[in-house]
Write an enzyme that holds these catalytic residues in place. Sequence first.
Site, PDB file in Angstrom:
ATOM      1  N   THR A   2     -36.340  47.206 114.318  1.00 41.37           N
ATOM      2  CA  THR A   2     -36.757  46.830 112.984  1.00 41.37           C
ATOM      3  C   THR A   2     -36.114  47.764 111.978  1.00 41.37           C
ATOM      4  O   THR A   2     -35.790  48.921 112.277  1.00 41.37           O
ATOM      5  CB  THR A   2     -38.278  46.910 112.833  1.00 41.37           C
ATOM      6  N   GLU A  16     -33.810  35.860 111.347  1.00 40.83           N
ATOM      7  CA  GLU A  16     -33.235  34.959 110.345  1.00 40.83           C
ATOM      8  C   GLU A  16     -32.890  33.612 110.982  1.00 40.83           C
ATOM      9  O   GLU A  16     -32.109  33.535 111.919  1.00 40.83           O
ATOM     10  CB  GLU A  16     -32.025  35.615 109.698  1.00 40.83           C
TER      11      GLU A  16
END
Lengths: 411, 411
Positions: free
Chosen positions: B196, B283
């Site tokens: 992350t 995404e």
Amino acid sequence: MAAHPVSPLAPSSYPQLPPIAGAQFATGLSGMRYKGRDDMLVMQFVAGTTVAGVFTRSSMPGAPVEWCRKILPGGRARALVVNAGIANVFTGKAGQQSVKATADGAAKALGCKANEVYLASTGVIGQILPAEKLVAQLPKLKAALSGDKWMDAAKAILTTDTFPKLATATCQIDGKTVTINGFCKGSGMIAPDMATMLAFVVTDAKLPADTLQGLLKAAANQSFNCLTVDGDTSTSDTVLLFATGQAGNTPHAKPSDKRLADFRRVLTQVMAELAQLVARDGEGAQKLVTIDVTGAKSDASARIIARAIANSPLVKTAIAGADANWGRIVMAVGKSAEPADRDKLVIKIGDKPVTRNGMVRPDHDEAYATKHFKGTDVRIAIDVGVGKGSARVWTCDLTHGYIDINADYRS
Amino acid sequence: MAAHPVSPLAPSSYPQLPPIAGAQFATGLSGMRYKGRDDMLVMQFVAGTTVAGVFTRSSMPGAPVEWCRKILPGGRARALVVNAGIANVFTGKAGQQSVKATADGAAKALGCKANEVYLASTGVIGQILPAEKLVAQLPKLKAALSGDKWMDAAKAILTTDTFPKLATATCQIDGKTVTINGFCKGSGMIAPDMATMLAFVVTDAKLPADTLQGLLKAAANQSFNCLTVDGDTSTSDTVLLFATGQAGNTPHAKPSDKRLADFRRVLTQVMAELAQLVARDGEGAQKLVTIDVTGAKSDASARIIARAIANSPLVKTAIAGADANWGRIVMAVGKSAEPADRDKLVIKIGDKPVTRNGMVRPDHDEAYATKHFKGTDVRIAIDVGVGKGSARVWTCDLTHGYIDINADYRS
């Protein structure tokens, strides 16, 4: 061949390949998968033909790759059988049996030994190759052998490719003219090492098999190994170089012999042309991208950095969108884990430098960079500021076309 | 935050995070990039708060990462300032000045030392962070500090994320109840290590900084380091763990102390939940993909293989298209260059094995595999047949959405 639109990067014309004395070939339709197009190629070589090969480094090689590796030490080739549509990969013992049956069938039809028959298959993984469908076509193909239908040969081996890929050139060995012809296929599952799935190069030069192997390895390193479309190394990658020995040159034995300098140069040139054609036909490609890395700790380090950039989905999508987002190039250099000096890093887009002193240059011309990314021939150069190593890699952008093609390949 | 549609994998509800004694925070709008949403977060910690951190391994780290690394040996934290929109990466000396100005400003506003102020920035690379815009908001944010608006904090740090990511759990240390709250952001440029981009975990446990660092490293290895969206490691990846020490537990010093077993387990669980939320917001993600590799030479080897599969564009597009093309999994194992026995390879899709003896099983249920790939929770397990190493990796599919988002991020 999938009905995808022809790549916008396809060449506007194709070279006319001359015959190579000692090499004949024919194409046919096996009926195993495709309809309305040839899907198999048989080449026959004159006695005395030597052969060299380089293959995928995958730990899951297909049966044809294992077959070629096994017979390559013999150094002699009399035939090549290639099919498109089924790759004969991950097919267990049945795959080995298909390979044996095809080689035996070709040996019988063409009057040579099975261990002089080279094989290559491309297409879907995991389906058993029906060798009998290839063998059944051999008598007809033998009757049709000729020396000049190179375009047919190049077309018969295609899968998701949208255009055929051919190159030719001549060179001199001791004043004798030697011809080098090559053709290849490849579009996805393309990555170093052994970028193209299948490439075949034929020359009339007379060269010992060991010498040929040295020459091929060096040329592959400057051509197919500089190529990546999606970073996905194929299980079938094969480059074979056949030398029929009909040019009448002196067969110098040392690959580094200065009398072979012209041959080395032209072989590399033909193979580099083919490699670039693969990048131009990368699945969904809209742009050919050339990435040059300099200033690395070593050439090997430079290549790792160049590949990290070339395989970065974020870099590839930025190029697709003509967004000159050079920050993603910084990211890709950083993730490569190779030595690089952030504060000396120089990124060039096209002909203009973008960075200096670890930040964007005050005179950075974003309009120019964007315009360059809008073209179809994108050049990115990166100096990482720690040494003298360099490398060049060719790739293409990552577009909706790639998703279209690959989310729907088998259906 | 980009106006992308919310991921179909977003959780249907969000946990309610309780206050953590000793931690207060507030969010605000700096005006540097986004409009109509908060883009900065300030947290204030009670005196005595210890801190641990793990950061990107990129050789091109952002200035905030360098700042955090520099002050981390101090082991004490009194404040955290985070902004979204500009990453302050590849900004040279100006980037260092921005970091210094922000830390000085926060130290002055909150009454602590600059080297107790942790910083993280996320967003576009290469733009200089206007520290004065952050500092200008600090008096207002200081006045608004409170302990329970965790959802606001989680939202203020987002960039291309389509939903906020929070997790909470309690555990016991010597019979004392300890709370662990975490929130994070990340959606693209996500790869191990340090998947992350930004994650912040706050606990009221009392633990020495060294101990905390050992616990965080181990938990990161089982959570954020198991995650990849696109293989692109960010320049800004940061995970910080703050321990306010207000729970009143005995501060055991050894990370491996058995009295910390429950804390270790729950810390890993909270961080694994956050990591999976990032994969769910990859995404363009339409599917969460869990890849388990067993039978590898070592755990490290298993992880390399799992990542090769998880980062393969061909595997990811096959999943996107619900094409249970297991041959691409074979390819990805092969390209990893890690030891694997082709003829012992067992691939499982969902609950059913697909391969045996180096080929597809005669009873392979393609309809089942296709149905499994059509779901939103795809599970692939691979035994590579050479040892006892194992690893798990989470990822998502590669879709048109990824191209849409990334070919157009900066515009």
